[in-house]
Design a protein around this motif. Structure first.
Motif, PDB file in Angstrom:
ATOM      1  N   LEU A   1       0.782  -1.228   0.000  1.00  0.00           N
ATOM      2  CA  LEU A   1       0.000   0.000   0.000  1.00  0.00           C
ATOM      3  C   LEU A   1       0.814   1.277   0.000  1.00  0.00           C
ATOM      4  N   ALA A   2       1.931   1.250   0.768  1.00  0.00           N
ATOM      5  CA  ALA A   2       2.546   2.521   1.154  1.00  0.00           C
ATOM      6  C   ALA A   2       3.253   3.200   0.004  1.00  0.00           C
ATOM      7  N   ASP A   3       3.140   4.551  -0.010  1.00  0.00           N
ATOM      8  CA  ASP A   3       3.987   5.334  -0.898  1.00  0.00           C
ATOM      9  C   ASP A   3       5.369   5.453  -0.276  1.00  0.00           C
ATOM     10  N   ARG A   4       5.341   5.559   1.070  1.00  0.00           N
ATOM     11  CA  ARG A   4       6.587   5.791   1.760  1.00  0.00           C
ATOM     12  C   ARG A   4       6.545   5.010   3.065  1.00  0.00           C
ATOM     13  N   VAL A   5       7.688   4.509   3.503  1.00  0.00           N
ATOM     14  CA  VAL A   5       7.753   3.744   4.744  1.00  0.00           C
ATOM     15  C   VAL A   5       8.745   4.423   5.673  1.00  0.00           C
ATOM     16  N   CYS A   6       8.319   4.567   6.962  1.00  0.00           N
ATOM     17  CA  CYS A   6       9.208   5.127   7.977  1.00  0.00           C
ATOM     18  C   CYS A   6       9.460   4.042   9.010  1.00  0.00           C
ATOM     19  N   VAL A   7      10.701   3.944   9.433  1.00  0.00           N
ATOM     20  CA  VAL A   7      11.023   2.904  10.408  1.00  0.00           C
ATOM     21  C   VAL A   7      11.412   3.560  11.723  1.00  0.00           C
ATOM     22  N   LEU A   8      10.680   3.194  12.778  1.00  0.00           N
ATOM     23  CA  LEU A   8      11.016   3.681  14.111  1.00  0.00           C
ATOM     24  C   LEU A   8      11.686   2.558  14.882  1.00  0.00           C
ATOM     25  N   ASP A   9      12.708   2.929  15.632  1.00  0.00           N
ATOM     26  CA  ASP A   9      13.338   1.932  16.495  1.00  0.00           C
ATOM     27  C   ASP A   9      13.803   2.621  17.763  1.00  0.00           C
ATOM     28  N   GLN A  10      13.398   2.109  18.892  1.00  0.00           N
ATOM     29  CA  GLN A  10      13.753   2.668  20.182  1.00  0.00           C
ATOM     30  C   GLN A  10      13.513   4.181  20.227  1.00  0.00           C
ATOM     31  N   GLY A  11      12.375   4.573  19.674  1.00  0.00           N
ATOM     32  CA  GLY A  11      11.990   5.977  19.744  1.00  0.00           C
ATOM     33  C   GLY A  11      12.615   6.861  18.694  1.00  0.00           C
ATOM     34  N   ARG A  12      13.519   6.316  17.898  1.00  0.00           N
ATOM     35  CA  ARG A  12      14.203   7.121  16.883  1.00  0.00           C
ATOM     36  C   ARG A  12      13.697   6.786  15.497  1.00  0.00           C
ATOM     37  N   MET A  13      13.815   7.754  14.616  1.00  0.00           N
ATOM     38  CA  MET A  13      13.522   7.486  13.206  1.00  0.00           C
ATOM     39  C   MET A  13      14.768   6.860  12.590  1.00  0.00           C
ATOM     40  N   LEU A  14      14.642   5.567  12.241  1.00  0.00           N
ATOM     41  CA  LEU A  14      15.818   4.852  11.755  1.00  0.00           C
ATOM     42  C   LEU A  14      16.033   5.120  10.266  1.00  0.00           C
ATOM     43  N   ALA A  15      14.928   5.117   9.541  1.00  0.00           N
ATOM     44  CA  ALA A  15      15.048   5.330   8.099  1.00  0.00           C
ATOM     45  C   ALA A  15      13.696   5.690   7.528  1.00  0.00           C
ATOM     46  N   GLN A  16      13.666   6.400   6.408  1.00  0.00           N
ATOM     47  CA  GLN A  16      12.444   6.568   5.648  1.00  0.00           C
ATOM     48  C   GLN A  16      12.764   6.416   4.171  1.00  0.00           C
ATOM     49  N   GLY A  17      11.757   6.042   3.413  1.00  0.00           N
ATOM     50  CA  GLY A  17      11.995   5.926   1.981  1.00  0.00           C
ATOM     51  C   GLY A  17      10.867   5.172   1.318  1.00  0.00           C
ATOM     52  N   THR A  18      11.011   4.892   0.036  1.00  0.00           N
ATOM     53  CA  THR A  18      10.005   4.092  -0.657  1.00  0.00           C
ATOM     54  C   THR A  18      10.103   2.673  -0.122  1.00  0.00           C
ATOM     55  N   PRO A  19       9.066   1.880  -0.327  1.00  0.00           N
ATOM     56  CA  PRO A  19       9.119   0.492   0.161  1.00  0.00           C
ATOM     57  C   PRO A  19      10.367  -0.230  -0.332  1.00  0.00           C
ATOM     58  N   LYS A  20      10.744   0.022  -1.556  1.00  0.00           N
ATOM     59  CA  LYS A  20      11.908  -0.664  -2.106  1.00  0.00           C
ATOM     60  C   LYS A  20      13.182  -0.272  -1.361  1.00  0.00           C
ATOM     61  N   GLN A  21      13.337   1.020  -1.145  1.00  0.00           N
ATOM     62  CA  GLN A  21      14.537   1.494  -0.447  1.00  0.00           C
ATOM     63  C   GLN A  21      14.622   0.876   0.944  1.00  0.00           C
TER      64      GLN A  21
END
Lengths: 289, 417, 314, 249
Positions: free
Chosen positions: D213-233
């Motif tokens: 579904l997503a246009d963009r995915v953000c990854v949170l880990d231990q309260g921090r933003m670890l990464a964001q990008g397209t699903p492929k990235q």
């Protein structure tokens, strides 16, 4: 005037100490079981009448020793049969049930002991004032304060150093986690209730010596304890302690200047505290709200 | 002690006649004075059988029931038996009014008796005068009942607060001095007693101060500290019921009894029984006393009460007794149940000795309908001999002397046209 | 479904309208029916908050008692007009409730209950102590409800118990209609939403505290109105009407009848009042039975009589 | 233009830092998914956006306005709606009644003591349209509490939709669902995103849904933003894999 004020502050502390005893029991039950025990004043009456009934056989000291645990036993039975089914239900129900229970206790004591007040004699050496100037500090009132201090100390030891106490404290903070740890929460609540009622029973014995015994005496003593808890902050036993002493002093001091308001003042105080600090003086955010 | 009535049911008349149900009623209601042949004449009694006045209210009921039995033994009223219906006002005005209406509207009582609580008594009087029912206030003491709030149909057996205060004030002044401190419950009864006392004290040139104490106060130390700071010669304790017990207990525990005299109007036998020996002290009035050597019928009444309650008769027993007897004797004398006629006859009526149970023949004063009953001034003490001998009468004051002139009561009696 | 509701509604009003005629043969009396109506209205007012917003106030007697004093004081000192007295009582109870409400709407559950009890007692002590105004423990007296002048004829509600009953019934109908109307409005639905799920309601954009405050205030106005009627019933007002034990009775009526139903509290009040009236005539130990009733209802009929019947029918 | 701009928000609970200096922009019409292991602070982050509690520091801009200190209902009034990880509905009311409350709030009628016929018709039409969108129109008279789990989630989404939001916050919409239900819900979300052009922020555990579904995915880990990008990235990001694998181990 200063002397009068000083007298009343000291006196307020003595009166407050008694409220503390009531309020601590009420607070224990409220914190762990989420039950506002309207029958607390009733249990106080039971404690007093038990003391009255057994003192001809065991004397004042025996009654002091035996009546609170006997009251606690009755409390335990009541908890098992009546209160336990209500855990997890809306607090409304336990409120109503204990409200009805208070009716039954008042009427029951009247049925058994008659509507007539009963005289309760205290040991003569306690019935003396300490000195002519400090006449309001009688041996008995000093003894009451001492009993309150002992009870609080024992409660402190119980809560801090025994397994039961540590579990009660943990349960007050987070009952679900305590349950998840495999601790028998029902048992915990029963014992906690019994401890609370024990304190009510003790208050009853002490009050009987000071005030005399009447089936209706519990009602008048319940509300100040109630206020003590709100002022101190729900969920905090030190808060209850401070709240009790504070309202004792407040009503004592008001009695000097504006006696008609000496009862209303504790409610005013509560309103002010709630305005300035909604959770009470020692209450923690989120507790019970 | 269950005080009972027949049950509320679909058709009361048939049920009353039904033997089985009467048998059932025997179990649940041992005190019902039941119809025998004739339809009974009903007397309704409203008293706070529960709450803080329960002890004295129940004692009034005991006296009233005893009176009803006696009357029925002697043929009842106008040849019909009487039935006493007792209702609990629960020390609540709303309930008291409701019960009064219930007795008058539903039970069709001919007379009303009650209440111990003055506030309820006055509220009841509103109903009884509206319904034109003869009303005897057995035990509510405030002055307005036979004073500013007086009514043609309301008669009072117990004393007014002014009578009690008047009777004992001079004794206290003469014996102890003119510097007084009042411990007064903060409601009409207390205010009214204090005012009566202050009036007399002032005219004698005395001084006073007072603490107004909320009803139901458990701890009196704050007030006693102030009392002591004033260092009066007499502490006037106007508190009632459990409040009086607690305050006297603390008064004695503080050792104040060694520094000042204590006294007041009422320290009823019920209250004296509720305090330990140490607190059985002070100078008080009794509105009736069980030990009156030489006065006819008193000993018999006392013995009868003792048989029922196990202890000596109290003033409250007599209030209940005298209330019912008054109604019976006046109805039998006038041979009618018509309230205005009976009220006219009662105005100025002198109680016969077997009802009065005291020296002289007290009358219901025509001007305010207050019974001019003797006030027994005396001293409380621990039991001497008899367990209930805890009060010694020093000087009985005749009621009319204690009451003062009728004009002072403030009563303007108005009769229905 | 809809027709059954209509039948029930017609039945309720028929019973109420004919009460003076069927009560007496059953051994009741009209004044008892009047009392049931007034206390029933009070219980319904409380339930407006308790049953439909899910907030437990255990100090509602304060507004009831204030309503009584408002009506009494008006009749005694201001104007000898029954409608004016009712209005004044309602305003006194409602406004005091509105002001105090701002202090307590943030509390929830047991805490809300405790704080409402305590504030209720504040008013109790004020009424009790301010005896120069309120008559203190002896109560406020020296006033009486006044006949209603309807232009065409005068309704003598003072001495005619039946006329007074119908007067109270029409007041009751008015208040109950208003309550029903509000509950069916969008605002009423937000009250129910808050009862059902506070968190969801908050995230539907409902300012919870404000809505609870409004519901609380409305409930206080209704309560004040009931209290004003009570003053007319007794021609009297006293502090006991403000005491927390009176609040407990109201809560009990609501719970016993059925909190979730509109009419439940009226049924609860009827059962409670009649039972208490009966028991206290039969035995001096009636308090034990009333206490026992509380316990039995809580343990065995937590959904109330109506809830119980509805459940057993389902 | 961005619907939502979150700048360096931090949330502390005593000593615990649940969310640490996270920034995120959501463009209009974008579907942004937030993933991360348990305890990563996803729900806390959501609660900050929707105003459950205020952040310790940082700002939140919604539709160009600072809403950092606004209360929940004010955010809702500005066009934000959310669902919960554990379904929050009014179980004792019918589906229709559930959605109607939202519709009346959206219509501005929530304080109204009455509602006229025209307004009522409008509300009804809105409710029915919304129910149709989530395919619950044939169950509108049922009590929500009696519905299947999947339908309850759909009802909750319908309530959010009835608020006419321009930003939809969905907290694990497929939590506790079987494959069939998960498919239905993700179809619904796709429909909302593609056809109705809603801006959506989604917390999701099910990676199939996220990557679908997503246009963009953000990854949170231990309260921090670890990464964001397209699903492929994101799928190719080593740090993300480490975080997930590390937690899995």
């Amino acid at each position: 005037m200063t002397l009068l004020l000083l007298f009343n502050i000291t006196n307020g502390l003595i009166v407050g100490a008694f409220y503390v005893l009531m309020a601590l029991g009420l607070s224990l039950i409220l914190n762990l079981s989420n039950v506002i025990n309207f029958a607390h004043g009733g249990f106080l009456v039971i404690g007093g009448y038990i003391a009255y009934a057994i003192s001809p056989y065991v004397g004042f000291w025996g009654a002091l020793l035996l009546a609170p645990p006997l009251t606690a036993l009755i409390g335990l039975a009541v908890e098992r049969v009546l209160i336990r089914p209500l855990y997890g239900r809306d607090p409304l129900y336990s409120l109503l049930l204990t409200f009805g229970l208070a009716f039954m206790i008042e009427d029951g004591t009247r049925f058994i002991f008659g509507p007539q007040g009963k005289p309760v004699a205290i040991p003569p050496f306690l019935a003396q004032p300490l000195s002519n100037d400090l006449f309001f500090i009688t041996g008995y009132r000093l003894f009451m304060v001492a009993m309150v201090i002992v009870a609080i100390a024992l409660l402190f030891v119980l809560l801090r150093y025994t397994r039961l106490g540590i579990r009660i404290r943990a349960g007050t903070l987070d009952l679900e986690t305590v349950a998840a740890l495999g601790i028998n929460v029902r048992m915990l609540r029963s014992l906690n209730f019994a401890v609370g009622i024990f304190l009510a029973g003790l208050s009853g014995v002490l009050a009987a010596g000071q005030l005399g015994l009447e089936p209706t005496m519990g009602t008048g003593l319940l509300m100040p304890s109630f206020i003590a808890i709100i002022v101190g902050g729900i969920g905090s036993l030190p808060g209850t302690l401070a709240g009790g002493l504070l309202i004792g002093v407040a009503s004592g001091v008001t009695a000097v200047f504006f006696p008609a308001a000496s009862e209303a003042v504790i409610y005013m105080m509560m309103a002010v505290v709630l305005l300035a600090r909604p959770r009470g003086l020692f209450g923690e955010e989120g507790m019970m709200s | 002690m269950p005080i009972s009535r027949r049950s509320w049911s679909v058709d009361r008349r048939t049920i009353l006649k039904s033997g089985a149900l009467i048998a059932a009623a025997q179990i649940t209601s041992p005190f019902v004075i039941r119809a025998r042949g004739e339809t009974p004449i009903r007397i309704g009694m409203v008293d706070p059988l529960t709450g803080v006045y329960a002890a004295i209210a129940q004692n009034e009921v005991v006296g009233a029931k005893y009176a009803a039995e006696e009357i029925n033994k002697k043929g009842g009223i106008l040849g019909r038996p009487i039935e006493l219906l007792v209702e609990d006002s629960a020390n609540d005005v709303g309930t008291g009014v409701q019960k009064t209406r219930k007795l008058i509207d539903r039970d069709q009582v001919s007379f009303i008796i009650g209440d111990v609580n003055s506030g309820i008594a006055i509220a009841m009087a509103q109903v009884t005068s509206e319904k034109k029912v003869l009303h005897v206030v057995s035990g509510g003491h405030t002055d307005p009942i036979t004073g500013t709030s007086c009514s043609w149909n309301v008669f009072r057996v117990c004393n007014s607060t002014a009578m009690d205060a008047n009777a004992i004030a001079t004794t206290l002044i003469e014996k102890f001095g003119k510097k007084w401190y009042f411990l007064t419950p903060d409601y009409a009864y207390g205010h009214s007693v204090q005012a009566s006392f202050e009036k007399i004290l002032k005219s004698a040139g005395g001084t006073s101060a007072a603490s107004l104490v909320p009803l139901g106060t458990p701890d009196y130390s704050a007030y006693l500290i102030q009392a002591k700071a004033y260092s009066p010669q007499v502490l006037i304790n106007v508190m009632g019921g459990g409040d009086q017990v607690a305050s006297l207990k603390q008064f004695v525990q503080f050792g104040l009894d060694k520094q000042m005299a204590v006294g007041g109007t009422l320290f009823e036998l019920e209250s004296i029984r509720a305090v330990p020996d140490g607190a059985r002290v002070g100078w008080w009035t009794m509105e009736w006393w069980w030990d009156q050597p030489g006065v006819p019928h008193v000993a018999e009444f006392n013995a009868a009460m003792k048989k029922i309650t196990g202890s000596a008769a109290t003033a409250r027993n007599w209030f209940g007794y005298a209330s019912v007897q008054t109604l019976a004797v006046i109805a039998n004398q006038e041979k009618t149940l018509d309230a205005p006629k009976l009220a006219h006859a009662l105005a100025g009526f002198k109680l016969p000795p077997e009802i009065a149970l005291q020296p002289g023949a007290p009358e219901y004063r025509a001007g305010d309908h207050e019974l001019m009953s003797t006030v027994f001034v005396g001293e409380a003490h621990p039991p001497q001999g008899d367990a209930d001998n805890m009060f010694t009468v020093k000087s009985p004051v005749p009621g009319d002397k204690a009451a003062g002139p009728v004009e002072e009561s403030g009563c303007k009696m108005q009769w229905p046209a | 479904m809809q027709s059954r509701k209509l039948i029930v509604l017609v039945a309720i009003w028929a019973v109420l309208l004919l009460a003076p005629y069927w009560m007496a043969p059953l051994g009741g009396y009209t004044a008892l029916a009047t009392r049931v109506l007034v206390l029933g209205l009070a219980a319904m007012s409380l339930n407006f908050l308790l049953g439909f917003t899910g907030v437990l106030s255990f100090g509602h007697a304060a507004w009831f008692g204030l309503g009584a004093y408002g009506a009494g004081l008006t009749l005694k000192h201001l104007a000898t007009s029954t409608p004016l007295a009712l209005l004044a009582g309602m305003l006194l109870g409602g406004l005091c409730g509105a002001i105090l409400g701002t202090l307590i709407v943030r509390r929830r559950g047991v805490y809300f209950a405790m704080v409402t009890i305590a504030f209720g007692q504040v008013f109790y002590y004020i009424a009790f102590q301010w005896s120069s105004l309120t008559g203190g423990d002896d109560g406020l007296r020296g006033f009486a409800r006044q006949p209603i002048d309807l232009g065409v004829f005068r309704l003598d509600i003072l001495t005619d118990a039946t006329a007074f009953y119908y007067f109270v019934l029409s007041c009751f109908a008015l208040a109950v209609a208003a309550m029903g109307f509000i509950l069916r409005s969008p605002f009423g639905r937000t009250m129910i939403a808050i009862r059902e799920n506070e968190r969801r309601s908050r995230f539907l954009g409902i300012p919870i505290e404000r809505h609870i405050w409004i519901a609380f205030t409305l409930s206080c106005f209704f309560m004040g109105f009931a209290g004003a009627l009570y003053a007319l019933v007794n021609n009297f007002a006293d502090p006991h009407g403000l005491h927390y034990s009176q609040s407990g009775d109201f809560v009990m009526m609501a719970v016993m009848g059925g909190m979730r139903s509109f009419w439940g509290p009226l049924l609860g009040a009827a059962v409670f009042v009649v039972l208490q009236d009966y028991l206290s005539s039969v035995t001096v130990n009636w308090m034990s039975f009333v206490g026992l009733l509380f316990i039995l209802v809580v343990l065995f009929f937590p959904r109330g009589l109506l809830g119980f019947f509805q459940r057993s029918r389902a | 233009m961005n619907v939502l701009e979150i700048n360096n928000v931090t949330k502390r609970f005593g000593n615990l830092v649940a969310v640490r200096e996270v920034s995120l922009n959501v463009a209009k019409g974008e579907l942004c998914a937030i993933i991360g292991p348990n305890g990563a602070g996803k729900t806390t982050f959501f609660n900050l956006i929707s105003g459950f509690f205020p952040p310790t520091s940082g700002t939140i801009i919604f539709d160009g306005r600072d809403i950092t200190r606004l209360a929940t209902h004010q955010r809702v009034a500005r066009g934000m709606a959310r669902t919960f990880q554990i379904t929050e509905i009014f179980p004792e009311l019918t589906v229709f009644e559930n959605v109607r409350i939202a519709a009346e709030v959206a219509g501005g009628y929530r304080l109204r003591p009455w509602i006229n016929r025209v307004e009522a018709t409008k509300v009804r039409a809105h409710v029915e349209g919304t129910l149709k969108l989530v395919a619950l129109d044939n169950r509108s008279d049922r009590l929500v509490g009696e519905l299947s789990h999947g339908d309850q989630r759909a009802a909750e989404i319908a309530m959010a939709l009835a608020l006419k939001p321009h930003l939809l916050l969905l907290d694990e919409p497929t939590a506790g669902m079987g494959d069939q239900e998960t498919f239905q819900i993700s179809q619904l979300i796709r429909k909302l995103h593609r056809d109705s052009n809603y801006s959506i922020v989604l917390i999701e555990h099910d990676m199939r849904v996220v990557f679908n579904l997503a246009d963009r995915v953000c990854v949170l880990d231990q309260g921090r933003m670890l990464a964001q990008g397209t699903p492929k990235q994101i799928a190719a990001n080593e740090a993300v894999q480490a975080a997930y694998l590390g937690h899995a181990a």
